[in-house]
Design a protein around this motif. Structure first.
Motif, PDB file in Angstrom:
ATOM      1  N   GLY A   8       0.828  -1.202   0.000  1.00 46.14           N
ATOM      2  CA  GLY A   8       0.000   0.000   0.000  1.00 46.14           C
ATOM      3  C   GLY A   8       0.863   1.254   0.000  1.00 46.14           C
ATOM      4  N   ALA A  12       0.033   5.345   6.125  1.00 44.24           N
ATOM      5  CA  ALA A  12       0.840   4.529   7.029  1.00 44.24           C
ATOM      6  C   ALA A  12       2.130   4.078   6.338  1.00 44.24           C
ATOM      7  CB  ALA A  12       0.021   3.322   7.477  1.00 44.24           C
ATOM      8  N   GLN A  35      -1.492  -0.870  -5.699  1.00 41.92           N
ATOM      9  CA  GLN A  35      -2.291  -1.050  -6.925  1.00 41.92           C
ATOM     10  C   GLN A  35      -2.186   0.152  -7.863  1.00 41.92           C
ATOM     11  OE1 GLN A  35      -6.125  -1.745  -5.203  1.00 41.92           O
ATOM     12  NE2 GLN A  35      -6.350   0.340  -4.476  1.00 41.92           N
ATOM     13  N   VAL A  43      -7.974  11.787   2.533  1.00 37.26           N
ATOM     14  CA  VAL A  43      -8.758  12.717   3.359  1.00 37.26           C
ATOM     15  C   VAL A  43      -9.449  13.791   2.511  1.00 37.26           C
ATOM     16  CG1 VAL A  43      -7.229  12.382   5.347  1.00 37.26           C
ATOM     17  CG2 VAL A  43      -6.881  14.340   3.864  1.00 37.26           C
ATOM     18  N   LEU A 118     -16.903   6.042  -1.179  1.00 35.84           N
ATOM     19  CA  LEU A 118     -15.671   6.758  -1.530  1.00 35.84           C
ATOM     20  C   LEU A 118     -14.504   5.844  -1.167  1.00 35.84           C
ATOM     21  CD1 LEU A 118     -17.786   9.020  -1.393  1.00 35.84           C
ATOM     22  CD2 LEU A 118     -16.087  10.470  -0.318  1.00 35.84           C
ATOM     23  N   GLY A 277      -2.232   1.458  10.204  1.00 33.81           N
ATOM     24  CA  GLY A 277      -3.319   2.250   9.620  1.00 33.81           C
ATOM     25  C   GLY A 277      -4.679   1.590   9.786  1.00 33.81           C
ATOM     26  N   GLN A 295      -4.271  10.473  10.670  1.00 35.41           N
ATOM     27  CA  GLN A 295      -3.348  10.912  11.717  1.00 35.41           C
ATOM     28  C   GLN A 295      -2.744   9.711  12.462  1.00 35.41           C
ATOM     29  OE1 GLN A 295      -3.751  13.745  15.536  1.00 35.41           O
ATOM     30  NE2 GLN A 295      -5.393  13.936  14.080  1.00 35.41           N
TER      31      GLN A 295
HETATM   32  C1  LIG Z   1     -13.824  11.382   2.756  1.00 39.29           C
HETATM   33  C2  LIG Z   1     -12.838  11.060   3.835  1.00 39.29           C
HETATM   34  C3  LIG Z   1     -12.316  12.080   4.630  1.00 39.29           C
HETATM   35  C4  LIG Z   1     -11.394  11.782   5.639  1.00 39.29           C
HETATM   36  N1  LIG Z   1     -10.894  12.817   6.381  1.00 39.29           N
HETATM   37  C5  LIG Z   1      -9.959  12.558   7.319  1.00 39.29           C
HETATM   38  C6  LIG Z   1      -9.364  13.639   8.058  1.00 39.29           C
HETATM   39  O1  LIG Z   1      -9.707  14.814   7.870  1.00 39.29           O
HETATM   40  N2  LIG Z   1      -8.404  13.324   8.970  1.00 39.29           N
HETATM   41  C7  LIG Z   1      -7.987  12.045   9.201  1.00 39.29           C
HETATM   42  O2  LIG Z   1      -7.081  11.832  10.040  1.00 39.29           O
HETATM   43  N3  LIG Z   1      -8.535  11.012   8.534  1.00 39.29           N
HETATM   44  C8  LIG Z   1      -9.511  11.222   7.596  1.00 39.29           C
HETATM   45  N4  LIG Z   1     -10.047  10.188   6.876  1.00 39.29           N
HETATM   46  C9  LIG Z   1      -9.581   8.793   7.152  1.00 39.29           C
HETATM   47  C10 LIG Z   1      -8.267   8.516   6.421  1.00 39.29           C
HETATM   48  O3  LIG Z   1      -8.384   8.790   5.051  1.00 39.29           O
HETATM   49  C11 LIG Z   1      -7.803   7.076   6.613  1.00 39.29           C
HETATM   50  O4  LIG Z   1      -7.831   6.766   7.993  1.00 39.29           O
HETATM   51  C12 LIG Z   1      -6.385   6.894   6.059  1.00 39.29           C
HETATM   52  O5  LIG Z   1      -6.377   7.096   4.667  1.00 39.29           O
HETATM   53  C13 LIG Z   1      -5.838   5.504   6.405  1.00 39.29           C
HETATM   54  O6  LIG Z   1      -4.521   5.421   5.975  1.00 39.29           O
HETATM   55  P1  LIG Z   1      -3.891   4.034   5.529  1.00 39.29           P
HETATM   56  O7  LIG Z   1      -2.458   4.274   5.264  1.00 39.29           O
HETATM   57  O8  LIG Z   1      -4.281   2.971   6.483  1.00 39.29           O
HETATM   58  O9  LIG Z   1      -4.635   3.669   4.164  1.00 39.29           O
HETATM   59  P2  LIG Z   1      -4.816   4.510   2.814  1.00 39.29           P
HETATM   60  O10 LIG Z   1      -4.352   5.898   2.954  1.00 39.29           O
HETATM   61  O11 LIG Z   1      -6.235   4.290   2.410  1.00 39.29           O
HETATM   62  O12 LIG Z   1      -3.845   3.751   1.811  1.00 39.29           O
HETATM   63  C14 LIG Z   1      -4.070   2.427   1.404  1.00 39.29           C
HETATM   64  C15 LIG Z   1      -3.114   2.124   0.251  1.00 39.29           C
HETATM   65  O13 LIG Z   1      -3.215   0.752  -0.122  1.00 39.29           O
HETATM   66  C16 LIG Z   1      -3.442   0.621  -1.526  1.00 39.29           C
HETATM   67  N5  LIG Z   1      -4.227  -0.606  -1.695  1.00 39.29           N
HETATM   68  C17 LIG Z   1      -5.442  -0.873  -1.186  1.00 39.29           C
HETATM   69  N6  LIG Z   1      -5.826  -2.125  -1.513  1.00 39.29           N
HETATM   70  C18 LIG Z   1      -4.826  -2.646  -2.253  1.00 39.29           C
HETATM   71  C19 LIG Z   1      -4.603  -3.916  -2.877  1.00 39.29           C
HETATM   72  N7  LIG Z   1      -5.499  -4.912  -2.790  1.00 39.29           N
HETATM   73  N8  LIG Z   1      -3.459  -4.123  -3.560  1.00 39.29           N
HETATM   74  C20 LIG Z   1      -2.513  -3.137  -3.638  1.00 39.29           C
HETATM   75  N9  LIG Z   1      -2.665  -1.922  -3.071  1.00 39.29           N
HETATM   76  C21 LIG Z   1      -3.803  -1.684  -2.388  1.00 39.29           C
HETATM   77  C22 LIG Z   1      -4.185   1.898  -1.889  1.00 39.29           C
HETATM   78  O14 LIG Z   1      -4.092   2.178  -3.276  1.00 39.29           O
HETATM   79  C23 LIG Z   1      -3.425   2.909  -1.021  1.00 39.29           C
HETATM   80  O15 LIG Z   1      -2.223   3.278  -1.631  1.00 39.29           O
HETATM   81  C24 LIG Z   1     -10.974  10.437   5.867  1.00 39.29           C
HETATM   82  C25 LIG Z   1     -11.494   9.415   5.056  1.00 39.29           C
HETATM   83  C26 LIG Z   1     -12.416   9.709   4.064  1.00 39.29           C
HETATM   84  C27 LIG Z   1     -12.950   8.595   3.191  1.00 39.29           C
END
Ligand SMILES: Cc1cc2nc3c(=O)[nH]c(=O)nc-3n(C[C@H](O)[C@H](O)[C@H](O)COP(=O)(O)OP(=O)(O)OC[C@H]3O[C@@H](n4cnc5c(N)ncnc54)[C@H](O)[C@@H]3O)c2cc1C
Length: 368
Positions: A8, A12, A35, A43, A118, A277, A295
């Protein structure tokens, strides 16, 4: 040779990679599998749907340090020592999982078939195109229902109301008696009033029973009622990536893996595996799971990156991870926001300015 595989390219995983020292990057082999070749600024997905301007995605070539190999592939399953992708198998000695979230339907009928969620940048761009087409074809304002008045639902409502103004009629449906429960009531009420001033109908106390082809079926005060809509958005909650559920290697609930203070899966015998994450479930001192946020994801990644040198030589890090929440800001379009930073409440332009500054810092930290 140690083969560190990072899954990903979200908050995180990238915070992890950006926190690795040059020495560690040079001494070991790092491969990132994602991907997409872009980091989607999750966000801001609501702004992408609404078509509001901003920097919503960054190319990984601008972000990844030298020495980190990138492979574009969709991850299907995680096993001991190997990750199965759509294109190929990815062996590892150490694994960092940061695959993010998927929408949670809570068993409500029709969500998958009739509601839009989304999930990532490209999918939200497509949703924007669909909205534009529908607007052009419709002689009257489009009826939009947004299910859920939590953080992402309200940010979406604010962005749509701002971008499309009198071309849309928006109803936000929420089972609880108020919106934005993560904010103090004074701030939530300000947000409520502001959205009403934009013409949004906030239908609280309405339990969503089903998403239909042309709206939603709700229960209000024991009475069933249908709210008609051309578009239904579902923002009622998230679970972890479906890859977790498809991987019996992990014990999981709602596609999230419970992790200990070192961000290792609880109960997994294999060492050198970390889950970060939205895929991770970390509990606070009162045994309550932290809500998944960018965050929290970023702080988890930064912690693991800073301690990875000792992990690679099989030494446990000196300190366990401690989450330090820095505050929350919710935007309601491009003209208004509310925020809570410690005991301080901010509204309007100062809150908007703070939100923009945080986004700028995120982009800057990734590009450095
Ligand atoms: C509309 C909206 C507003 C938000 N606003 C806030 C905010 O203001 N403040 C805040 O702290 N949080 C906010 N959030 C929550 C925040 O976006 C998530 O908690 C955060 O993105 C999680 O981070 P992550 O690194 O776990 O995953 P992500 O940032 O979602 O990253 C996941 C990664 O994995 C990749 N991936 C996924 N599945 C696969 C697969 N099968 N194979 C290969 N790659 C894959 C994706 O392409 C991406 O690169 C919001 C969420 C939404 C939907």
């Amino acid at each position: 040779m140690q083969e560190v595989l990072v899954l990903g390219a979200g908050y995180a995983s990238l915070a992890f990679i950006k926190s690795l020292s040059k020495e560690v990057l040079q001494a070991y082999s790092f491969t990132l599998v994602s991907q997409s070749y872009q980091h989607s600024v999750q966000v801001l997905l609501h702004d992408v749907v609404a078509g509001l301007p901003g920097c919503h995605a960054l190319s990984l070539t601008e972000i990844l340090p030298q020495g980190v190999r990138f492979i574009q592939d969709e991850v299907l399953e995680i096993k001991e020592g190997v990750v199965l992708g759509q294109q190929q198998e990815h062996p590892y000695t150490h694994l960092v999982v940061g695959l993010g979230f998927a929408s949670e339907s809570f068993g409500v009928a029709g969500v998958k078939e009739h509601a839009h969620t989304l999930s990532h940048y490209k999918q939200c761009q497509d949703l924007h195109q669909q909205l534009q087409k529908a607007l052009q074809a419709s002689p009257k304002p489009l009826e939009i229902v947004v299910c859920g008045a939590g953080f992402s639902g309200i940010e979406l409502v604010g962005a749509l109301a701002d971008a499309f103004k009198d071309k849309v009629r928006i109803t936000c449906v929420e089972a609880m008696s108020g919106i934005l429960p993560m904010f103090v009531p004074k701030l939530a009420q300000k947000a409520h009033k502001y959205l009403q001033s934009l013409g949004v109908r906030l239908q609280v106390g309405a339990k969503i029973l089903e998403c239909l082809e042309n709206g939603v079926l709700v229960e209000i005060n024991g009475q069933k009622e249908q709210i008609g809509a051309d578009f239904v958005f579902w923002t009622c909650g998230v679970r972890g990536s479906p890859v977790i559920e498809n991987s019996p290697f992990f014990k999981s609930a709602r596609s999230r893996v419970e992790v200990n203070g070192f961000l290792e899966p609880v109960g997994l015998e294999k060492r050198g595996v970390f889950v970060l994450g939205d895929c991770a479930l970390l509990k606070d001192a009162q045994n309550r799971p932290y809500p998944p946020t960018a965050q929290l994801a970023s702080q988890m990644g930064a912690y693991l990156g800073a301690h990875f040198k000792s992990v690679l030589v099989n030494k446990p890090p000196k300190n366990s991870f401690i989450y330090k929440p820095k505050g929350t800001i919710c935007s309601l379009g491009t003209h208004y926001a509310i925020g809570q930073i410690g005991g301080l409440c901010v509204t309007g332009k100062p809150a908007l300015w703070l939100k923009k500054t945080i986004e700028w810092w995120h982009r800057r930290a990734l590009k450095l």
